[in-house]
Design an enzyme around this catalytic site. Structure first.
Site, short mmCIF file in Angstrom:
data_model
loop_
_atom_site.label_atom_id
_atom_site.label_comp_id
_atom_site.label_asym_id
_atom_site.label_seq_id
_atom_site.Cartn_x
_atom_site.Cartn_y
_atom_site.Cartn_z
N THR A 187 -5.77 -7.66 10.11
CA THR A 187 -5.99 -6.30 9.58
C THR A 187 -5.59 -5.25 10.61
O THR A 187 -4.90 -4.28 10.30
CB THR A 187 -7.48 -6.11 9.22
N ARG B 192 -1.82 -14.49 3.88
CA ARG B 192 -2.53 -13.83 4.98
C ARG B 192 -1.80 -14.06 6.30
O ARG B 192 -1.76 -13.19 7.17
CB ARG B 192 -3.98 -14.28 5.05
N ASN C 145 -1.93 -0.12 6.94
CA ASN C 145 -1.44 -1.42 7.41
C ASN C 145 -0.54 -2.11 6.38
O ASN C 145 -0.44 -3.33 6.35
CB ASN C 145 -2.62 -2.31 7.86
N ARG D 246 2.28 -6.81 9.33
CA ARG D 246 1.50 -5.73 9.94
C ARG D 246 1.92 -5.48 11.38
O ARG D 246 1.98 -4.33 11.82
CB ARG D 246 0.02 -6.04 9.83
N LYS E 261 0.83 -1.21 0.00
CA LYS E 261 0.00 0.00 0.00
C LYS E 261 0.87 1.27 0.00
O LYS E 261 2.08 1.21 0.25
CB LYS E 261 -0.91 -0.03 1.23
N PHE F 147 -15.43 3.47 7.02
CA PHE F 147 -14.05 3.83 6.67
C PHE F 147 -13.82 3.91 5.16
O PHE F 147 -12.70 4.14 4.71
CB PHE F 147 -13.06 2.85 7.32
N GLU G 109 -9.88 -9.63 -7.80
CA GLU G 109 -8.81 -8.66 -7.54
C GLU G 109 -7.66 -8.79 -8.55
O GLU G 109 -7.09 -7.79 -8.98
CB GLU G 109 -8.31 -8.81 -6.10
N HIS H 15 -2.03 -5.49 1.49
CA HIS H 15 -3.36 -6.06 1.30
C HIS H 15 -3.19 -7.45 0.71
O HIS H 15 -2.25 -7.69 -0.05
CB HIS H 15 -4.18 -5.20 0.32
N TYR I 87 -12.34 -1.58 -3.86
CA TYR I 87 -12.90 -1.83 -2.52
C TYR I 87 -14.42 -1.71 -2.49
O TYR I 87 -14.99 -1.41 -1.43
CB TYR I 87 -12.28 -0.85 -1.52
P1 CMP Z 1 -7.42 -4.44 3.63
O1 CMP Z 1 -6.96 -5.83 3.91
O2 CMP Z 1 -6.84 -3.75 2.45
O3 CMP Z 1 -9.04 -4.44 3.48
C1 CMP Z 1 -9.82 -3.30 3.76
C2 CMP Z 1 -9.03 -2.20 4.38
O4 CMP Z 1 -9.79 -1.19 5.04
C3 CMP Z 1 -8.15 -2.75 5.46
O5 CMP Z 1 -7.12 -3.55 4.90
C4 CMP Z 1 -7.71 -1.49 6.16
O6 CMP Z 1 -6.61 -0.87 5.49
C5 CMP Z 1 -8.91 -0.57 5.99
N1 CMP Z 1 -9.64 -0.30 7.24
C6 CMP Z 1 -9.74 0.90 7.82
N2 CMP Z 1 -10.47 0.85 8.92
C7 CMP Z 1 -10.87 -0.43 9.06
C8 CMP Z 1 -11.67 -1.11 10.01
N3 CMP Z 1 -12.21 -0.49 11.07
N4 CMP Z 1 -11.85 -2.44 9.84
C9 CMP Z 1 -11.32 -3.07 8.74
N5 CMP Z 1 -10.56 -2.47 7.80
C10 CMP Z 1 -10.33 -1.16 7.96
#
Ligand code: CMP
Length: 138
Positions: free
Chosen positions: A91, A85, A112, A102, A9, A57, A126, A115, A49
């Site tokens: 996450t 993962r 984070n 992470r 990211k 968010f 994706e 992805h 997304y």
């Molecule tokens: P990602 O795995 O890219 O999938 C969705 C993204 O939303 C997640 O990683 C985070 O970067 C972002 N995000 C921000 N806030 C939240 C939240 N409260 N819960 C989950 N994902 C979040």
């Protein structure tokens, strides 16, 4: 064999973590079969997304993901989705296991670093979102 989409990211690229992420992939037998650097527009981030459109968010996430370059990759390997993962960690970096990307590098639930696809159906969507079949080297 399974494929998954990985993204370094904008926070990871900006902080010089591309090499660190790739090193972990290579050391864990996740083959990179496609890779490029992109800078998503807001519209492209919203499409990627789209499943999160109703989440509180969403605005912030799509703004962040279009704020700078990302590295997108297709990974291939045995159980690639789950194994990648596992390397990423949860996450929320505060809940991520010791030694995960992470846990070691994320600064925020949103920033984070990486992805990864969460299931075979999302991986197919994706991967197809960023790569055509001529860009995937298998
Ligand atoms: P990602 O795995 O890219 O999938 C969705 C993204 O939303 C997640 O990683 C985070 O970067 C972002 N995000 C921000 N806030 C939240 C939240 N409260 N819960 C989950 N994902 C979040």
């Amino acid at each position: 064999m399974q494929r998954t989409l990985a993204i370094v990211k904008p926070d990871g690229v900006q902080r010089g973590l591309i090499g660190e992420v790739i090193r972990r992939l290579e050391q864990n037998q996740l083959s990179i079969i496609a890779m490029k650097m992109i800078h998503m527009t807001r519209i492209q981030a919203e499409g990627f997304y789209a499943v999160h459109r109703e989440r509180p968010f969403f605005e912030s996430l799509t703004s962040f993901m279009s704020s700078g370059p990302c590295v997108v990759m297709v990974l291939e390997g045995e159980k690639a989705i789950a194994r990648y993962r596992g390397l990423m960690g949860a996450t929320n970096y505060k809940e991520a296991a010791e030694g995960t990307i992470r846990r070691e590098f994320a600064t925020d639930i949103e920033k984070n670093v990486v992805h990864g696809s969460d299931a075979p159906e999302t991986a197919a969507f994706e991967i197809g979102y960023f790569f055509n079949r001529f860009e995937i080297l298998r």
